[in-house]
Design a protein around this motif. Structure first.
Motif, PDB file in Angstrom:
ATOM      1  N   GLY A 152      46.486  34.764  35.243  1.00 52.92           N
ATOM      2  CA  GLY A 152      45.392  34.566  34.311  1.00 52.92           C
ATOM      3  C   GLY A 152      44.948  35.910  33.749  1.00 52.92           C
ATOM      4  O   GLY A 152      45.143  36.951  34.373  1.00 52.92           O
ATOM      5  N   GLY A 153      44.316  35.888  32.596  1.00 55.21           N
ATOM      6  CA  GLY A 153      43.974  37.110  31.912  1.00 55.21           C
ATOM      7  C   GLY A 153      43.011  38.007  32.654  1.00 55.21           C
ATOM      8  O   GLY A 153      43.100  39.234  32.555  1.00 55.21           O
ATOM      9  N   SER A 154      42.093  37.426  33.417  1.00 53.53           N
ATOM     10  CA  SER A 154      41.063  38.234  34.052  1.00 53.53           C
ATOM     11  C   SER A 154      41.598  39.082  35.211  1.00 53.53           C
ATOM     12  O   SER A 154      40.935  40.031  35.630  1.00 53.53           O
ATOM     13  CB  SER A 154      39.932  37.329  34.564  1.00 53.53           C
ATOM     14  OG  SER A 154      40.400  36.466  35.580  1.00 53.53           O
ATOM     15  N   VAL A 155      42.784  38.763  35.725  1.00 52.19           N
ATOM     16  CA  VAL A 155      43.304  39.502  36.880  1.00 52.19           C
ATOM     17  C   VAL A 155      44.629  40.191  36.584  1.00 52.19           C
ATOM     18  O   VAL A 155      45.143  40.941  37.422  1.00 52.19           O
ATOM     19  CB  VAL A 155      43.479  38.583  38.102  1.00 52.19           C
ATOM     20  CG1 VAL A 155      42.177  37.883  38.440  1.00 52.19           C
ATOM     21  CG2 VAL A 155      44.599  37.567  37.883  1.00 52.19           C
ATOM     22  N   LYS A 156      45.172  39.950  35.414  1.00 57.37           N
ATOM     23  CA  LYS A 156      46.474  40.530  35.087  1.00 57.37           C
ATOM     24  C   LYS A 156      46.411  42.040  35.161  1.00 57.37           C
ATOM     25  O   LYS A 156      45.494  42.661  34.634  1.00 57.37           O
ATOM     26  CB  LYS A 156      46.904  40.072  33.692  1.00 57.37           C
ATOM     27  CG  LYS A 156      48.392  40.136  33.460  1.00 57.37           C
ATOM     28  CD  LYS A 156      48.769  39.362  32.201  1.00 57.37           C
ATOM     29  CE  LYS A 156      50.267  39.294  32.040  1.00 57.37           C
ATOM     30  NZ  LYS A 156      50.666  38.516  30.848  1.00 57.37           N
ATOM     31  N   GLY A 157      47.392  42.624  35.847  1.00 51.44           N
ATOM     32  CA  GLY A 157      47.427  44.068  36.009  1.00 51.44           C
ATOM     33  C   GLY A 157      46.720  44.562  37.259  1.00 51.44           C
ATOM     34  O   GLY A 157      46.929  45.713  37.668  1.00 51.44           O
ATOM     35  N   ARG A 158      45.886  43.700  37.860  1.00 45.22           N
ATOM     36  CA  ARG A 158      45.172  44.105  39.082  1.00 45.22           C
ATOM     37  C   ARG A 158      45.652  43.308  40.301  1.00 45.22           C
ATOM     38  O   ARG A 158      45.657  43.831  41.414  1.00 45.22           O
ATOM     39  CB  ARG A 158      43.667  43.886  38.913  1.00 45.22           C
ATOM     40  CG  ARG A 158      43.039  44.706  37.798  1.00 45.22           C
ATOM     41  CD  ARG A 158      41.517  44.607  37.846  1.00 45.22           C
ATOM     42  NE  ARG A 158      41.050  43.240  37.639  1.00 45.22           N
ATOM     43  CZ  ARG A 158      40.236  42.602  38.477  1.00 45.22           C
ATOM     44  NH1 ARG A 158      39.824  43.179  39.594  1.00 45.22           N
ATOM     45  NH2 ARG A 158      39.827  41.362  38.206  1.00 45.22           N
ATOM     46  N   PHE A 159      46.007  42.055  40.100  1.00 40.48           N
ATOM     47  CA  PHE A 159      46.435  41.184  41.194  1.00 40.48           C
ATOM     48  C   PHE A 159      47.933  40.936  41.097  1.00 40.48           C
ATOM     49  O   PHE A 159      48.485  40.832  39.995  1.00 40.48           O
ATOM     50  CB  PHE A 159      45.718  39.840  41.136  1.00 40.48           C
ATOM     51  CG  PHE A 159      44.244  39.880  41.430  1.00 40.48           C
ATOM     52  CD1 PHE A 159      43.543  41.073  41.546  1.00 40.48           C
ATOM     53  CD2 PHE A 159      43.537  38.695  41.596  1.00 40.48           C
ATOM     54  CE1 PHE A 159      42.189  41.093  41.816  1.00 40.48           C
ATOM     55  CE2 PHE A 159      42.181  38.696  41.867  1.00 40.48           C
ATOM     56  CZ  PHE A 159      41.508  39.899  41.969  1.00 40.48           C
ATOM     57  N   THR A 160      48.588  40.825  42.263  1.00 33.65           N
ATOM     58  CA  THR A 160      50.014  40.537  42.308  1.00 33.65           C
ATOM     59  C   THR A 160      50.277  39.416  43.302  1.00 33.65           C
ATOM     60  O   THR A 160      49.853  39.507  44.460  1.00 33.65           O
ATOM     61  CB  THR A 160      50.820  41.778  42.722  1.00 33.65           C
ATOM     62  OG1 THR A 160      50.541  42.857  41.819  1.00 33.65           O
ATOM     63  CG2 THR A 160      52.313  41.478  42.697  1.00 33.65           C
ATOM     64  N   ILE A 161      50.978  38.401  42.843  1.00 30.57           N
ATOM     65  CA  ILE A 161      51.345  37.284  43.727  1.00 30.57           C
ATOM     66  C   ILE A 161      52.787  37.476  44.175  1.00 30.57           C
ATOM     67  O   ILE A 161      53.636  37.971  43.415  1.00 30.57           O
ATOM     68  CB  ILE A 161      51.167  35.929  42.998  1.00 30.57           C
ATOM     69  CG1 ILE A 161      51.246  34.760  43.988  1.00 30.57           C
ATOM     70  CG2 ILE A 161      52.173  35.772  41.866  1.00 30.57           C
ATOM     71  CD1 ILE A 161      50.839  33.416  43.371  1.00 30.57           C
ATOM     72  N   SER A 162      53.055  37.128  45.424  1.00 34.20           N
ATOM     73  CA  SER A 162      54.419  37.237  45.944  1.00 34.20           C
ATOM     74  C   SER A 162      54.635  36.155  46.990  1.00 34.20           C
ATOM     75  O   SER A 162      53.676  35.541  47.473  1.00 34.20           O
ATOM     76  CB  SER A 162      54.672  38.627  46.537  1.00 34.20           C
ATOM     77  OG  SER A 162      53.796  38.878  47.621  1.00 34.20           O
TER      78      SER A 162
END
Length: 126
Positions: A61-71
């Protein structure tokens, strides 16, 4: 029976990091979608990110892109959410959810997954 158990929440200062885990059991098949959502006090549920088990495709989602990473760790049946540069507005209960239809990742922000965990609280202080 499908079970999803979140862990890793807690209190962190703004700018800090946390890693959430979602341990799953009972999910069968080679492919499914696992997503992270959050709900802040007094606000609606927000879809944060989704990952597909079969090929690891990720959605943010836009609000977390670049800060959160899912794996995903398919051996441990665990999905992670690495959260960096946390802000006070990231404070929320974080939930993981799963669905045996992998294409649900493309709609995770507007659709309801089949299985849900009970959530873990993340509090970001100023």
């Amino acid at each position: 029976e499908v079970q999803l158990v979140e862990s890793g929440g807690g209190l962190v200062q703004a700018g800090g990091s946390l890693r959430l885990s979602c341990a799953s059991s009972g999910l069968t098949g080679d492919g499914y979608a696992i997503a992270w959502y959050r709900q802040a006090p007094g606000k609606g549920r927000e879809g944060i990110s989704c990952i597909t088990k079969s090929d690891g495709r990720t959605y943010y989602g836009g609000s977390v892109k670049g800060r959160f990473t899912i794996s995903i760790d398919n051996v441990k049946n665990t999905v992670y959410l690495q959260m960096n540069s946390l802000k006070p507005e990231d404070t929320a209960v974080y939930y993981c959810a799963a669905d045996p239809r992998e294409h649900m990742c493309g709609f995770y922000r507007v659709s309801n997954m089949d299985y849900w965990g009970k959530g873990t609280l993340v509090t970001v202080s100023t």
